[in-house]
Scaffold this motif. Structure first.
Motif, PDB file in Angstrom:
ATOM      1  N   GLU A 110       8.251  26.910   7.846  1.00 18.28           N
ATOM      2  CA  GLU A 110       7.836  25.783   8.982  1.00 18.28           C
ATOM      3  C   GLU A 110       7.721  24.559   8.233  1.00 18.28           C
ATOM      4  N   ARG A 111       6.827  24.805   7.465  1.00 16.22           N
ATOM      5  CA  ARG A 111       6.171  23.032   6.914  1.00 16.22           C
ATOM      6  C   ARG A 111       8.045  23.352   5.943  1.00 16.22           C
ATOM      7  N   CYS A 153       0.400  17.911  20.448  1.00 16.31           N
ATOM      8  CA  CYS A 153       1.473  17.449  20.549  1.00 16.31           C
ATOM      9  C   CYS A 153       2.039  17.536  19.181  1.00 16.31           C
ATOM     10  N   ALA A 154       1.247  17.657  18.027  1.00 16.24           N
ATOM     11  CA  ALA A 154       2.172  17.902  16.082  1.00 16.24           C
ATOM     12  C   ALA A 154       2.809  19.745  15.929  1.00 16.24           C
ATOM     13  N   LEU A 155       3.359  18.882  16.136  1.00 17.37           N
ATOM     14  CA  LEU A 155       4.810  20.908  15.427  1.00 17.37           C
ATOM     15  C   LEU A 155       3.481  20.906  15.162  1.00 17.37           C
ATOM     16  N   HIS A 156       3.529  20.960  13.562  1.00 15.21           N
ATOM     17  CA  HIS A 156       2.137  21.455  12.312  1.00 15.21           C
ATOM     18  C   HIS A 156       1.425  22.150  12.649  1.00 15.21           C
ATOM     19  N   ASN A 157       0.860  21.726  13.894  1.00 15.35           N
ATOM     20  CA  ASN A 157      -0.603  22.542  13.944  1.00 15.35           C
ATOM     21  C   ASN A 157      -0.371  23.641  15.674  1.00 15.35           C
ATOM     22  N   HIS A 158       0.990  23.851  15.331  1.00 15.73           N
ATOM     23  CA  HIS A 158       0.964  24.767  16.748  1.00 15.73           C
ATOM     24  C   HIS A 158       0.467  26.024  16.069  1.00 15.73           C
ATOM     25  N   VAL A 159       0.993  26.087  14.482  1.00 17.50           N
ATOM     26  CA  VAL A 159       0.562  27.436  13.915  1.00 17.50           C
ATOM     27  C   VAL A 159      -0.147  28.080  13.353  1.00 17.50           C
ATOM     28  N   HIS A 195      10.611  26.564  16.376  1.00 16.34           N
ATOM     29  CA  HIS A 195       9.490  26.529  16.346  1.00 16.34           C
ATOM     30  C   HIS A 195       8.963  27.540  17.413  1.00 16.34           C
ATOM     31  N   TYR A 196       8.897  27.206  18.575  1.00 15.74           N
ATOM     32  CA  TYR A 196       8.350  27.896  19.333  1.00 15.74           C
ATOM     33  C   TYR A 196       8.423  29.362  19.942  1.00 15.74           C
ATOM     34  N   LEU A 197      10.113  29.979  19.880  1.00 17.18           N
ATOM     35  CA  LEU A 197      10.723  30.982  19.483  1.00 17.18           C
ATOM     36  C   LEU A 197       9.945  32.374  18.375  1.00 17.18           C
ATOM     37  N   PRO A 198       9.911  31.794  17.215  1.00 16.38           N
ATOM     38  CA  PRO A 198       9.360  31.758  16.610  1.00 16.38           C
ATOM     39  C   PRO A 198       7.991  32.739  16.540  1.00 16.38           C
ATOM     40  N   LEU A 225      -1.110  23.614   3.710  1.00 19.38           N
ATOM     41  CA  LEU A 225      -0.382  24.420   3.342  1.00 19.38           C
ATOM     42  C   LEU A 225      -0.953  24.984   2.346  1.00 19.38           C
ATOM     43  N   LEU A 226      -1.336  24.352   1.067  1.00 18.47           N
ATOM     44  CA  LEU A 226      -1.417  24.942  -0.142  1.00 18.47           C
ATOM     45  C   LEU A 226      -3.203  25.261  -0.212  1.00 18.47           C
TER      46      LEU A 226
END
Length: 346
Positions: free
Chosen positions: A120-121, A54-60, A141-144, A238-239
């Protein structure tokens, strides 16, 4: 792989030696098993663990790991077979076209995902309230992510399978040489700049922008609305991934770009053909090993059993518990025996 006007893969027959192939073969065959295991472990936990899912940052990151998993499961065995046999098998045109499509699609998708990850970050850290609205969450988030996958696979499907040219595969070169479309200056330049150089530059730009803004906000703002502890790990991840991505992708992407403005020296072509061309596959092998350390919840799950084992081995067991029941009873009788007490009082 980025397309160029240089037939660098065709030059592999001139530059490759038994030693260079053996070194790359040993390196890849050593990294392949742990990379695959880490890939499967990470993808499984990111999908099955509700908190991580459910964490958005984990999707990519999940999509990046799927790209890595497909590369390590499909492409790396082909690369190992080529390095071992010095020949692409089976020697058919369709086999070469499928390999080229897989490689170009996965490589460019990885580049574009890293680009989007940095954007996104930035939004998640400094404009997180946007993602609380369902409409903006879908748009930003999802569409890109969906659009990137469709665009990249579709673009290379068209230029590799449908481009009007007669394929002339070189079975003695990795990837059977370069695909037909890379010989077209306009398409190859567009591919190089859009799918390789632009993601590299913008990923570096947004990563640096995050660092600068964080430092400025910490320096000039005492009461900050941003919870830095919450986003510290996100920024650090990210870094780390951006640094790994830049180190491995920049050499291969920049060399052909320089070649567009003039000829490259033989030494540069040699390094590009023999070493830089394999950096994307090396990145895909190292990526899951880095991610498994950067995702704290997964790292804890791995290290927890070892931590418990260490705690048990270091725990001091009380004397009464360490002794066998009969030994405990004997010790109590000896200490409390009347004769011993009398003798001690004398």
């Amino acid at each position: 792989m980025p397309s160029t006007n240089l037939n660098d893969t065709d030059l592999s027959q001139l530059f490759e030696t038994t030693t260079t192939r053996l070194v790359k073969f040993i390196l890849f065959v050593t990294l392949e098993p742990p990379a695959l295991l880490c890939n499967l472990f990470l993808v499984y936990h990111l999908v099955t663990n509700r908190t991580l899912r459910c964490a958005l940052h984990n999707h990519v990151v999940l999509v990046l790991l799927i790209v890595s998993l497909l590369t390590n499961a499909i492409e790396i065995p082909r690369v190992l077979a080529f390095l071992h046999q010095d020949l692409v098998l089976p020697t058919t045109v369709i086999n070469c076209l499928i390999w080229q499509w897989c490689d170009f699609s996965l490589c460019s998708l990885n580049n574009m995902l890293m680009w989007w990850m940095s954007i996104e970050r930035y939004l998640l850290v400094f404009h997180s309230q946007i993602f609380k609205v369902s409409k903006y969450r879908w748009v930003l988030h999802y569409l890109p992510l969906i659009a990137l996958v469709i665009y990249i696979t579709g673009f290379y499907g068209i230029v590799i399978f449908l481009y009007p040219c007669e394929p002339q595969p070189n079975y003695s070169a990795v990837l059977c040489g370069v695909p037909c479309f890379s010989l077209e200056v306009a398409i190859s330049t567009f591919d190089l700049i859009t799918h390789n150089l632009a993601p590299l530059i913008f990923n570096a730009f947004f990563s640096i922008a995050i660092i600068i803004r964080v430092l400025c906000m910490k320096k000039f703002q005492i009461h900050q609305p941003i919870h830095w502890k919450k986003y510290r790990k996100m920024i650090a991840q990210l870094l780390i991934l951006s640094f790994l991505y830049s180190v491995t992708v920049a050499p291969y992407a920049l060399t052909p770009f320089v070649g567009l403005f003039g000829g490259l020296p033989t030494a540069a072509v040699y390094i590009q053909t023999v070493y830089f061309y394999y950096l994307f596959w090396l990145l895909m092998l190292v990526l899951p090993l880095v991610c498994i350390v950067s995702i704290n919840e997964v790292k804890v799950k791995i290290t927890k059993p070892f931590a418990r084992l260490v705690e048990r081995s270091n725990t001091v067991i009380p004397l009464a518990r360490a002794l066998v029941p009969n030994q405990t009873l004997q010790l109590a009788r000896t200490v409390c025996h009347p004769k011993l007490i009398t003798n001690n009082n004398m």
